[in-house]
Design an enzyme around this catalytic site. Sequence first.
Site, mmCIF file in Angstrom:
data_model
loop_
_atom_site.group_PDB
_atom_site.id
_atom_site.type_symbol
_atom_site.label_atom_id
_atom_site.label_comp_id
_atom_site.label_asym_id
_atom_site.label_seq_id
_atom_site.Cartn_x
_atom_site.Cartn_y
_atom_site.Cartn_z
ATOM 1 N N THR A 414 38.526 37.189 26.888
ATOM 2 C CA THR A 414 37.879 38.166 27.739
ATOM 3 C C THR A 414 38.792 38.613 28.869
ATOM 4 O O THR A 414 39.861 38.064 29.088
ATOM 5 C CB THR A 414 36.596 37.584 28.355
ATOM 6 O OG1 THR A 414 36.890 36.282 28.874
ATOM 7 C CG2 THR A 414 35.499 37.454 27.341
ATOM 8 N N SER A 479 28.504 33.937 27.334
ATOM 9 C CA SER A 479 28.603 33.193 28.588
ATOM 10 C C SER A 479 29.200 34.045 29.706
ATOM 11 O O SER A 479 29.434 33.526 30.807
ATOM 12 C CB SER A 479 29.469 31.949 28.403
ATOM 13 O OG SER A 479 28.833 31.021 27.563
#
Length: 594
Positions: A414, A479
């Site tokens: 990410t 998450s």
Amino acid sequence: MRVLSRIRRCVVNRPVRFFQLSLISAVLGSSLLWSTPARSDAVAPEAASGWTSKAPVTGQKMMLVTANPLATEAGMAVLRRGGSVIDAAIAAQAMLGLTEPQSSGVGGGAFLVHFDGGKVTTFDGRETAPAAAKPERFLDQTGKAMSFYDAVVGGRSVGVPGAIAALELAHKRYGKLPWNSLFDDAIRRAEEGFPISPRLYTLLKGENYLKLAEPARSYFYQADGSPKSQGSLLRNSEYAATLREIAKRGSAALYSGPIAEDMLKAISSHPSNPGDMTLADLQAYRAKERAPVCGSYRSFSICGMGAPSSGGIAVLQMLKLMERFPLASQQPLSVESGHLFAEAGRLAFADRGKYLGDPDFVPVPTAGLLDPAYLTQRSQLIDPTKSMGKANPGTPPGAVVALGKDNAIELPSTSHIVAVDKEGHALSMTTTIEDAFGSRIMVRGFLLNNQLTDFSFSPTDNGQPVANRVEPGKRPRSSMSPVLVFDSSGQLYAAAGSPGGSNIINYVAQTLVGLLDWKLDPQQAVSMPHYGNRNGATELEKDQKLEGLAEQLKAKGHEVKLIEMTSGLSAIVRTSKGWVGGADPRREGVVAAE
């Protein structure tokens, strides 16, 4: 401020004193550089690539932090032109897709938390499963879960991308500059070329699958299979052409026409692991504006992303579970702090594993999971003297208890962007293609995600359905934890977030404790040596001189592992002198301000 006024009713007073930073200063003051070991799938989504000490950056009017200097430059140029934080994020994301292709881009998804000066809202650009997806998607012929890379590499793992659609939806609400003007810098850079950064080179060198198929092999590697050298120019005319189409047609450029056709062809024709996405799947995709999840911690209000992200809920749970303890009087690297943080993580991750999924498919008890009475009761399970061991999920108000625990591996690669514009509007956005280099399928100059491997590989647990099981049209649990923080008067105080797989939750929660309890500046907060627990072993960041802490935690009953923790934190904080920003020394992030 409608969202924040509801939160303020339940805030409590924060401690008025804080500790001296002697221990943490000793650690953070050193510049560490380590060699990069081979990646472990059980540890980090991206390998470590070094440590570069950084100083906090200050500014009066505006500030932007991204994971790459060229992306920060592109976004900052938009802010200088009078653009909004949304405009800046679009320009930065376009550049990140070029210069940091392993982490995010056109072929991935994003979660975005935005503050317009009076209201917080969130935008969900999470990928979706195709209509043909079945709960058994990642089981082999014997009914066992596939190995991670057997599932990842190829078309089976690709979800319908949503990052551009989410940014487009946000731009319609909060953009100032024309959409088609926000891609110019990335287009120019793609055509002229950009230098391969040390981090990109390191990741290419350790990558085993990207070089197996064209066009990725020719783009990233030399004829002998070694990566193109660090500092050499990569030119990507196909990506430039893709951005021109997006600038002209918006997200529709990805969901119909030549780009969409090429995506579908690459997914369905993968030689070893084909997928089943269709044109109807692409055209059915919709980004969503959702209400934030908000809660109180000390005298602050914190807003983040709700389901299908587990990040906002888990971060808020962890903070509330620790609120009864006097963290401000403890050293950040003390056994007391590490123990309390790890125990709070056990409880939050236990609930996360049972209850979190796509709220359009499963009843996520968000209000119950954040209920103050429920968290007060859960907090009593934390014994300051010893570890509880593996935590069981609780039974929050409104929960459907007939759910099984999932076994999602979740190693998302990410990136993160935080920004504040001259009007005081703010953005925290986490963007991803899941594993480093995603599915390894490259189309039209960008990589496709492998986001569907964020679903639980096993659809049931002891006969009970798993909330995060694969289903047609469903969004996998995440998450990602972009957050905005407000003080007791409702003024924006901070913006923060990080990449890093399921450890994102721990990274962000620890940074918030650093900012709010320990009064660290943003650079100190994002540079802190990491520790945390995902309801298993207590994990400490290796090469950060935490061996003494490891022994002390073992004495309290913790199983301890020293592991790589490749966060990419960014944080902005408002002070009496203006904005102060910090970028994680573990990656190549840069803060820019005026």
